[in-house]
Design an enzyme around this catalytic site. Structure first.
Site, PDB file in Angstrom:
ATOM      1  N   ARG A   1      36.255  34.570  33.830  1.00  0.00           N
ATOM      2  CA  ARG A   1      36.951  35.356  34.585  1.00  0.00           C
ATOM      3  C   ARG A   1      36.271  36.575  34.829  1.00  0.00           C
ATOM      4  NH1 ARG A   1      42.252  39.034  33.466  1.00  0.00           N
ATOM      5  NH2 ARG A   1      42.776  39.163  35.373  1.00  0.00           N
TER       6      ARG A   1
ATOM      7  N   HIS B   1      35.573  38.168  38.581  1.00  0.00           N
ATOM      8  CA  HIS B   1      36.030  39.625  39.153  1.00  0.00           C
ATOM      9  C   HIS B   1      34.536  40.425  39.510  1.00  0.00           C
ATOM     10  CE1 HIS B   1      40.331  39.894  37.845  1.00  0.00           C
ATOM     11  NE2 HIS B   1      40.093  38.532  38.107  1.00  0.00           N
ATOM     12  N   ASP B   2      33.475  39.941  38.875  1.00  0.00           N
ATOM     13  CA  ASP B   2      32.342  40.517  39.279  1.00  0.00           C
ATOM     14  C   ASP B   2      31.823  40.286  40.777  1.00  0.00           C
ATOM     15  OD1 ASP B   2      29.911  42.084  39.239  1.00  0.00           O
ATOM     16  OD2 ASP B   2      28.939  40.431  38.901  1.00  0.00           O
TER      17      ASP B   2
ATOM     18  N   VAL C   1      33.848  41.613  44.123  1.00  0.00           N
ATOM     19  CA  VAL C   1      33.797  43.027  44.528  1.00  0.00           C
ATOM     20  C   VAL C   1      32.383  43.524  44.586  1.00  0.00           C
ATOM     21  CG1 VAL C   1      34.600  45.312  43.829  1.00  0.00           C
ATOM     22  CG2 VAL C   1      36.001  43.235  42.980  1.00  0.00           C
TER      23      VAL C   1
ATOM     24  N   ASP D   1      26.971  41.671  41.249  1.00  0.00           N
ATOM     25  CA  ASP D   1      25.944  42.559  40.800  1.00  0.00           C
ATOM     26  C   ASP D   1      26.422  43.377  39.551  1.00  0.00           C
ATOM     27  OD1 ASP D   1      28.434  43.977  41.594  1.00  0.00           O
ATOM     28  OD2 ASP D   1      27.522  45.119  43.218  1.00  0.00           O
TER      29      ASP D   1
ATOM     30  N   SER E   1      28.922  45.109  38.774  1.00  0.00           N
ATOM     31  CA  SER E   1      29.468  46.414  39.090  1.00  0.00           C
ATOM     32  C   SER E   1      30.679  46.570  38.341  1.00  0.00           C
ATOM     33  CB  SER E   1      30.039  46.373  40.563  1.00  0.00           C
ATOM     34  OG  SER E   1      30.546  45.275  41.139  1.00  0.00           O
TER      35      SER E   1
ATOM     36  N   ASN F   1      42.578  44.569  36.617  1.00  0.00           N
ATOM     37  CA  ASN F   1      41.434  44.353  35.596  1.00  0.00           C
ATOM     38  C   ASN F   1      42.278  45.290  34.407  1.00  0.00           C
ATOM     39  OD1 ASN F   1      39.475  42.981  37.060  1.00  0.00           O
ATOM     40  ND2 ASN F   1      38.665  44.670  37.822  1.00  0.00           N
TER      41      ASN F   1
ATOM     42  N   PRO G   1      42.309  38.936  44.121  1.00  0.00           N
ATOM     43  CA  PRO G   1      43.848  38.389  44.531  1.00  0.00           C
ATOM     44  C   PRO G   1      44.975  38.910  43.312  1.00  0.00           C
ATOM     45  CG  PRO G   1      42.471  36.501  43.353  1.00  0.00           C
ATOM     46  CD  PRO G   1      41.601  37.941  43.367  1.00  0.00           C
TER      47      PRO G   1
ATOM     48  N   HIS H   1      42.327  28.363  35.386  1.00  0.00           N
ATOM     49  CA  HIS H   1      43.541  28.523  34.755  1.00  0.00           C
ATOM     50  C   HIS H   1      43.830  27.460  33.741  1.00  0.00           C
ATOM     51  CE1 HIS H   1      45.077  32.042  37.591  1.00  0.00           C
ATOM     52  NE2 HIS H   1      43.687  32.383  36.884  1.00  0.00           N
TER      53      HIS H   1
ATOM     54  N   ASP I   1      47.719  26.819  30.129  1.00  0.00           N
ATOM     55  CA  ASP I   1      48.094  25.290  29.887  1.00  0.00           C
ATOM     56  C   ASP I   1      48.380  24.975  28.504  1.00  0.00           C
ATOM     57  OD1 ASP I   1      47.713  22.657  29.371  1.00  0.00           O
ATOM     58  OD2 ASP I   1      45.577  22.619  30.114  1.00  0.00           O
TER      59      ASP I   1
ATOM     60  N   THR J   1      46.867  22.010  26.724  1.00  0.00           N
ATOM     61  CA  THR J   1      45.387  22.101  25.936  1.00  0.00           C
ATOM     62  C   THR J   1      44.732  23.367  26.312  1.00  0.00           C
ATOM     63  OG1 THR J   1      44.346  20.599  27.873  1.00  0.00           O
ATOM     64  CG2 THR J   1      44.826  19.481  26.083  1.00  0.00           C
TER      65      THR J   1
ATOM     66  N   ASP K   1      39.990  21.062  31.303  1.00  0.00           N
ATOM     67  CA  ASP K   1      40.363  19.676  31.678  1.00  0.00           C
ATOM     68  C   ASP K   1      41.370  20.082  33.088  1.00  0.00           C
ATOM     69  OD1 ASP K   1      42.796  20.492  30.778  1.00  0.00           O
ATOM     70  OD2 ASP K   1      42.507  19.525  28.899  1.00  0.00           O
TER      71      ASP K   1
HETATM   72  C1  HEM Z   1      44.664  33.226  43.496  1.00  0.00           C
HETATM   73  C2  HEM Z   1      43.818  33.487  42.787  1.00  0.00           C
HETATM   74  C3  HEM Z   1      43.911  34.072  41.235  1.00  0.00           C
HETATM   75  C4  HEM Z   1      44.919  34.743  40.750  1.00  0.00           C
HETATM   76  C5  HEM Z   1      45.916  35.575  41.759  1.00  0.00           C
HETATM   77  C6  HEM Z   1      44.381  35.065  39.547  1.00  0.00           C
HETATM   78  C7  HEM Z   1      45.296  35.840  38.478  1.00  0.00           C
HETATM   79  C8  HEM Z   1      45.173  35.789  37.245  1.00  0.00           C
HETATM   80  C9  HEM Z   1      45.903  36.670  36.361  1.00  0.00           C
HETATM   81  C10 HEM Z   1      47.069  37.414  36.606  1.00  0.00           C
HETATM   82  C11 HEM Z   1      45.603  36.440  35.017  1.00  0.00           C
HETATM   83  C12 HEM Z   1      46.347  36.904  33.492  1.00  0.00           C
HETATM   84  C13 HEM Z   1      45.853  38.203  33.327  1.00  0.00           C
HETATM   85  C14 HEM Z   1      46.659  38.798  32.370  1.00  0.00           C
HETATM   86  O1  HEM Z   1      47.753  38.481  32.040  1.00  0.00           O
HETATM   87  O2  HEM Z   1      46.071  39.605  31.666  1.00  0.00           O
HETATM   88  C15 HEM Z   1      44.410  35.468  35.208  1.00  0.00           C
HETATM   89  C16 HEM Z   1      43.680  34.999  34.262  1.00  0.00           C
HETATM   90  C17 HEM Z   1      42.618  34.274  34.232  1.00  0.00           C
HETATM   91  N1  HEM Z   1      41.812  33.891  35.513  1.00  0.00           N
HETATM   92 FE1  HEM Z   1      42.823  34.164  37.105  1.00  0.00          FE
HETATM   93  N2  HEM Z   1      43.442  34.411  38.949  1.00  0.00           N
HETATM   94  C18 HEM Z   1      42.854  33.684  40.181  1.00  0.00           C
HETATM   95  C19 HEM Z   1      41.962  32.879  40.379  1.00  0.00           C
HETATM   96  C20 HEM Z   1      40.993  32.736  39.306  1.00  0.00           C
HETATM   97  C21 HEM Z   1      39.708  32.262  39.632  1.00  0.00           C
HETATM   98  C22 HEM Z   1      38.947  31.657  40.864  1.00  0.00           C
HETATM   99  C23 HEM Z   1      38.947  32.128  38.169  1.00  0.00           C
HETATM  100  C24 HEM Z   1      37.603  31.823  37.823  1.00  0.00           C
HETATM  101  C25 HEM Z   1      36.862  31.364  38.596  1.00  0.00           C
HETATM  102  C26 HEM Z   1      40.141  32.598  37.197  1.00  0.00           C
HETATM  103  C27 HEM Z   1      39.671  32.742  35.852  1.00  0.00           C
HETATM  104  C28 HEM Z   1      40.879  33.228  35.096  1.00  0.00           C
HETATM  105  C29 HEM Z   1      40.694  33.003  33.663  1.00  0.00           C
HETATM  106  C30 HEM Z   1      39.806  32.168  32.994  1.00  0.00           C
HETATM  107  C31 HEM Z   1      42.119  33.680  33.042  1.00  0.00           C
HETATM  108  C32 HEM Z   1      42.226  33.856  31.495  1.00  0.00           C
HETATM  109  C33 HEM Z   1      41.560  35.138  30.960  1.00  0.00           C
HETATM  110  C34 HEM Z   1      41.674  35.142  29.492  1.00  0.00           C
HETATM  111  O3  HEM Z   1      42.542  34.489  28.804  1.00  0.00           O
HETATM  112  O4  HEM Z   1      41.255  36.064  28.973  1.00  0.00           O
HETATM  113  N3  HEM Z   1      41.292  32.940  38.009  1.00  0.00           N
HETATM  114  N4  HEM Z   1      44.152  35.367  36.472  1.00  0.00           N
END
Ligand code: HEM
Ligand SMILES: *[C@@H]1O[C@H](CO)[C@@H](O)[C@H](O)[C@H]1NC(C)=O
Ligand SMILES: *[C@@H]1O[C@H](CO)[C@@H](O)[C@H](O)[C@H]1NC(C)=O
Ligand SMILES: *[C@@H]1O[C@H](CO)[C@@H](O)[C@H](O)[C@H]1NC(C)=O
Ligand SMILES: *[C@@H]1O[C@H](CO)[C@@H](O)[C@H](O)[C@H]1NC(C)=O
Length: 327
Positions: free
Chosen positions: A69, A73-74, A77, A81, A83, A101, A170, A200, A247, A250, A255
């Protein structure tokens, strides 16, 4: 007459060819990332990073998710880089404090400590932006996901932009059209967006992000919602940061269960379920739910593409000594 002679003159043709070659080989022109960037200057960099990430994930399995993640997020924005890593002391507009963030993005200390190891090996050579890119690939592999060749040669920014983070990342409440346009603004198409969001399959989210969905959502499995409500009450003051895995089946392995869950209305966030709720992405979700290996290859390709978003190269930017601070 003169101008015709001018355009076809052999001398000018040669000059043109030479200039074109110079433009192509010069590191600051075009997409100049290469997989062999540190082969001569820091041959053990990638192995050192891999070993450090292996340790961090063995210590805490969620860290694989958090690091993937962080790279996302890098890159969204100002491009990839690093940032995102600059802390509030390094810049008053730290992206860490952006709504998407703060209190949520994690893994900063892991990246700082990987950088310490790499600096011992080859001081001032390996950028924090490249460390994030390598780290995301290693985290995927450790969690059982696909591998890919990481393109390298990014340099680090000296600035961050919190306002830009808030507009370019997003939200869990974004509509499908908003999600699609946020990704297309970064050169990623709808299919790539769905594949990337398949991340996710790992990690966890806080009650504050799924509360509305589990009480007022329509596209949600009733039992799934009731179970989540136990740890995330309707008006809870103290449980907004309670975690639930994306998930349930798992939680720590990469997966395609994420997509299978969407088919049965068990997406955790509104932004997850919206990918399968009668809109333009339904067919992609179905495809990935049936074909794990197609998901894996598309995910890997999309991660490489995401890693290519507007890198600083050549003499642009710097190599930060400490990832969270300016030099
Ligand atoms: C429309 C697209 C996306 C939205 C709205 C979104 C939003 C979020 C939100 C709200 C969380 C939980 C944050 C929290 O409750 O603290 C999250 C977690 C996460 N996101 Fe996304 N995300 C999106 C796309 C992506 C993409 C493209 C990736 C990676 C390439 C990604 C990777 C992750 C991962 C791995 C987590 C879990 C992080 C953790 O457990 O520390 N997400 N995301
Ligand atoms: C191991 O993980 C825990 C959280 O689960 C964290 O507090 C701790 O700092 C980590 N230790 C190392 C050495 O990474
Ligand atoms: C940050 O991004 C915003 C929104 O794109 C822009 O208007 C502003 O000029 C940027 N600030 C800096 C310091 O670059
Ligand atoms: C759900 O909808 C009701 C009625 O519109 C509203 O009062 C409530 O704040 C919403 N959210 C939750 C978490 O119940
Ligand atoms: C409830 O939230 C806590 C705190 O985040 C978490 O450790 C625990 O695993 C959650 N319980 C369930 C059943 O999800």
């Amino acid at each position: 007459m003169n101008s015709l002679n001018f355009t076809i003159s052999p001398l000018w043709s040669i000059t043109f060819v030479v200039l074109s070659i110079l433009l192509l080989v010069h590191p600051s022109y075009g997409s100049s990332l290469t997989s062999s960037f540190y082969e001569k200057t820091c041959p053990n960099a990638l192995k050192t990073i891999q070993q450090a990430i292996q340790k961090a994930v063995s210590n805490e399995s969620r860290m694989a998710a958090s690091l993937i993640r962080l790279h996302f997020h890098d890159c969204f924005v100002q491009g990839c880089d690093a940032s995102i890593l600059l802390d509030a002391q390094a810049t008053s507009t730290s992206e860490r404090n952006a709504f998407q963030n703060i209190g949520s993005l994690r893994g900063y200390e892991v990246v700082d400590s990987v950088k310490v190891e790499v600096e011992k090996l080859c001081p001032g050579i390996v950028s924090c932006a490249d460390i994030l890119a390598v780290t995301a690939r290693d985290a995927s592999v450790i969690a059982g996901g696909p591998s890919w060749t990481v393109m390298l040669g990014r340099r680090d920014s000296t600035t961050a932009n919190r306002t830009l983070a808030e507009s370019d990342l997003p939200l869990s409440t974004s509509t499908l059209d908003e999600q699609i346009s946020i990704f297309s603004n970064k050169g990623l198409n709808t299919r790539e967006m769905v594949a990337l969001t398949g991340s996710h399959t790992l990690g966890q989210a806080q009650c504050s992000h799924y509360r509305e969905r589990i009480y007022n959502g329509t596209q949600i499995d009733a039992t799934f919602a009731q179970n989540l409500q136990k740890n995330c009450t309707r008006s809870g003051q103290n449980d907004s940061s309670n975690l639930a895995p994306f998930d349930l089946v798992t939680p720590n392995s990469f997966d395609n269960n994420y997509f299978k869950n969407l088919l049965v209305k068990k997406g955790l966030l509104p932004s997850d379920q919206i990918l399968f709720s009668g809109g333009a992405t339904d067919n992609i979700v179905v495809e990935y739910s049936k074909d794990a290996s197609k998901f894996n290859t598309d995910f890997a390709d999309a991660m490489v593409k995401m890693g290519n978003i507007s890198p600083l190269t050549g003499s642009e930017g710097v190599i930060r000594k400490i990832c969270s601070k300016n030099n």
